[in-house]
Enzyme design. Sequence first.
Site, PDB file in Angstrom:
ATOM      1  N   ARG A  36       0.834  -1.251  -0.109  1.00  0.00           N
ATOM      2  CA  ARG A  36      -0.003  -0.096  -0.054  1.00  0.00           C
ATOM      3  C   ARG A  36       0.814   1.237   0.023  1.00  0.00           C
ATOM      4  O   ARG A  36       0.387   2.285   0.642  1.00  0.00           O
ATOM      5  CB  ARG A  36      -1.031   0.064   1.199  1.00  0.00           C
ATOM      6  CG  ARG A  36      -2.105  -0.902   1.401  1.00  0.00           C
ATOM      7  CD  ARG A  36      -3.348  -0.538   0.151  1.00  0.00           C
ATOM      8  NE  ARG A  36      -3.970  -1.852   0.251  1.00  0.00           N
ATOM      9  CZ  ARG A  36      -5.263  -1.673   0.607  1.00  0.00           C
ATOM     10  NH1 ARG A  36      -5.849  -0.818   1.097  1.00  0.00           N
ATOM     11  NH2 ARG A  36      -6.080  -2.794   0.439  1.00  0.00           N
ATOM     12  N   ARG A  40      -3.843   6.790   0.525  1.00  0.00           N
ATOM     13  CA  ARG A  40      -4.502   8.023   0.787  1.00  0.00           C
ATOM     14  C   ARG A  40      -3.377   8.653   1.712  1.00  0.00           C
ATOM     15  O   ARG A  40      -3.757   9.886   2.056  1.00  0.00           O
ATOM     16  CB  ARG A  40      -5.790   7.644   1.639  1.00  0.00           C
ATOM     17  CG  ARG A  40      -6.715   8.019   0.697  1.00  0.00           C
ATOM     18  CD  ARG A  40      -8.148   7.764   1.480  1.00  0.00           C
ATOM     19  NE  ARG A  40      -8.468   6.210   1.431  1.00  0.00           N
ATOM     20  CZ  ARG A  40      -9.485   5.923   2.154  1.00  0.00           C
ATOM     21  NH1 ARG A  40     -10.400   6.696   2.672  1.00  0.00           N
ATOM     22  NH2 ARG A  40      -9.663   4.420   2.067  1.00  0.00           N
ATOM     23  N   ARG A  49      -7.823  11.696  -6.095  1.00  0.00           N
ATOM     24  CA  ARG A  49      -9.209  11.191  -5.779  1.00  0.00           C
ATOM     25  C   ARG A  49     -10.473  11.542  -6.316  1.00  0.00           C
ATOM     26  O   ARG A  49     -11.577  11.173  -6.693  1.00  0.00           O
ATOM     27  CB  ARG A  49      -9.285  10.462  -4.199  1.00  0.00           C
ATOM     28  CG  ARG A  49      -8.152   9.869  -3.957  1.00  0.00           C
ATOM     29  CD  ARG A  49      -8.501   9.641  -2.408  1.00  0.00           C
ATOM     30  NE  ARG A  49      -9.497   8.499  -1.904  1.00  0.00           N
ATOM     31  CZ  ARG A  49     -10.443   8.590  -1.150  1.00  0.00           C
ATOM     32  NH1 ARG A  49     -10.378   9.544  -0.445  1.00  0.00           N
ATOM     33  NH2 ARG A  49     -11.074   7.384  -1.061  1.00  0.00           N
ATOM     34  N   ASP A  85      -6.584  -3.700  -7.516  1.00  0.00           N
ATOM     35  CA  ASP A  85      -6.943  -4.312  -6.457  1.00  0.00           C
ATOM     36  C   ASP A  85      -7.346  -5.692  -6.549  1.00  0.00           C
ATOM     37  O   ASP A  85      -7.786  -6.175  -7.726  1.00  0.00           O
ATOM     38  CB  ASP A  85      -8.497  -3.532  -5.994  1.00  0.00           C
ATOM     39  CG  ASP A  85      -8.694  -3.753  -4.481  1.00  0.00           C
ATOM     40  OD1 ASP A  85      -8.155  -3.054  -3.512  1.00  0.00           O
ATOM     41  OD2 ASP A  85      -9.518  -4.814  -4.251  1.00  0.00           O
ATOM     42  N   TYR A 161     -14.210 -12.390   0.349  1.00  0.00           N
ATOM     43  CA  TYR A 161     -15.193 -10.943  -0.014  1.00  0.00           C
ATOM     44  C   TYR A 161     -16.096 -11.338  -0.785  1.00  0.00           C
ATOM     45  O   TYR A 161     -17.225 -10.763  -0.657  1.00  0.00           O
ATOM     46  CB  TYR A 161     -14.079 -10.069  -0.596  1.00  0.00           C
ATOM     47  CG  TYR A 161     -13.060  -9.294   0.124  1.00  0.00           C
ATOM     48  CD1 TYR A 161     -13.511  -8.297   1.024  1.00  0.00           C
ATOM     49  CD2 TYR A 161     -11.820  -9.849   0.414  1.00  0.00           C
ATOM     50  CE1 TYR A 161     -12.563  -7.712   1.890  1.00  0.00           C
ATOM     51  CE2 TYR A 161     -10.865  -9.370   1.170  1.00  0.00           C
ATOM     52  CZ  TYR A 161     -11.193  -8.329   2.095  1.00  0.00           C
ATOM     53  OH  TYR A 161     -10.494  -7.745   2.965  1.00  0.00           O
TER      54      TYR A 161
END
Length: 354
Positions: A36, A40, A49, A85, A161
Amino acid sequence: MVRDPSFPVARNVAAKPLLRVLHGEAVWPPPIWLMRQAGRYLPEFRAMRAQADFLTRCMTPDIATELTLQPIRRYGMDGAILFSDILILPWALGQKLEFIEGRGPVLDPIRTRADLDRLDRSRVEEVTAPVRETLRRLTTELPSHTTLLGFAGSPFTVACYMVEGGGSRDFAATRTMALTETALFERLIDLLTEQTATMLVGQIDAGAEAVVLFDSWAGLLPPSQFRRWVIKPTRRIVDHIHAARPHAKIIGFPRLAGVMTAEYASRTGCDALACDTGADLAVVAASTASTLPLQGNLDPVILLAGGETLVSEARAIRDSMRGRPHIFNLGHGVMQETPPEHVAALVKAVRTLT
Ligand code: 1CP
């Protein structure tokens, strides 16, 4: 002889410290990249974004290329991980997916055979074409010493998921399905295994020199289930990639695997083992082949905290792995609140020999 399309890229090994480690060399100081590392915590990431939602950012080569390059420009990381992702695969299979601000991914859960049969493998290659275009662009944009990393979620973690319909602490619905509707769950795992292997070969052909298999939830499983749903599918993916593209390297990340870690390393055949925050690197080093490259494993909270502890803990990990093929990384992803200067301090601490 069968031509290996990854060969021209793999020839650059000598110039790339991370790739050299993946070929078994103990490079000193070790190469560094962070899980990562695009995210952010970076102001330049937050600025992008506003332009598009998360899926659009993943699927627009201009944007995904830029987001992959941001941490490379700022810190000169040795590895550039594709901006994408693990949930792109379920989405490409036709499962409804949304990333909701402050909540994370939300999917239409797969609970029945009918839900599973609605997934359509025939669309995956076309839908994921922009991801491969991003990788192709990155091969010409990256500095010559930087290794380009593709990735996927492992079948078990992606299934978590897909069945749960989003994140969860314990993925109880998924693990219940594995126990009570084993044939259905196995069908899902088989589909994901086949599609993940094909997708990763596609990423390699588009320029990824190594791929990471993220098994973020592997550690939820007891040993017998771990062997069935983590080790077995991972072994099939690794075998497929090694047979199809012998030059490509695979980094496996069985997060929270604990005592199953050594068995994962020896039985899956992955080329490097990424260790999570809770792993004792000395113990992992002693229980795996001495030639197996290890990656990790600074606590992301130590990076968040910064200061002298960051420098001393980072160097303790680095120094403890001296002589072993080692890639410096965190034990999990960079946290959102992390001050960007702390990342700069970490890279400097790892690269400066005192
Ligand atoms: O706009 C945003 O900030 C959305 C946050 C975000 C980002 C930056 C998500 C949503 N995904 C990503 C990118 C991402 N995800 C990358 C590439 C960038 C980089 O690493 O620098 C990678 C490798 C991933 C992998 C990923 N996604 C994993 C495996 C690694 C891990 O962290 O354990 C997992 C579990 C996901 C699912 C996911 N995607 C996003 C979120 C918030 C989540 C986690 C949901 C949960 O809490 O369960």
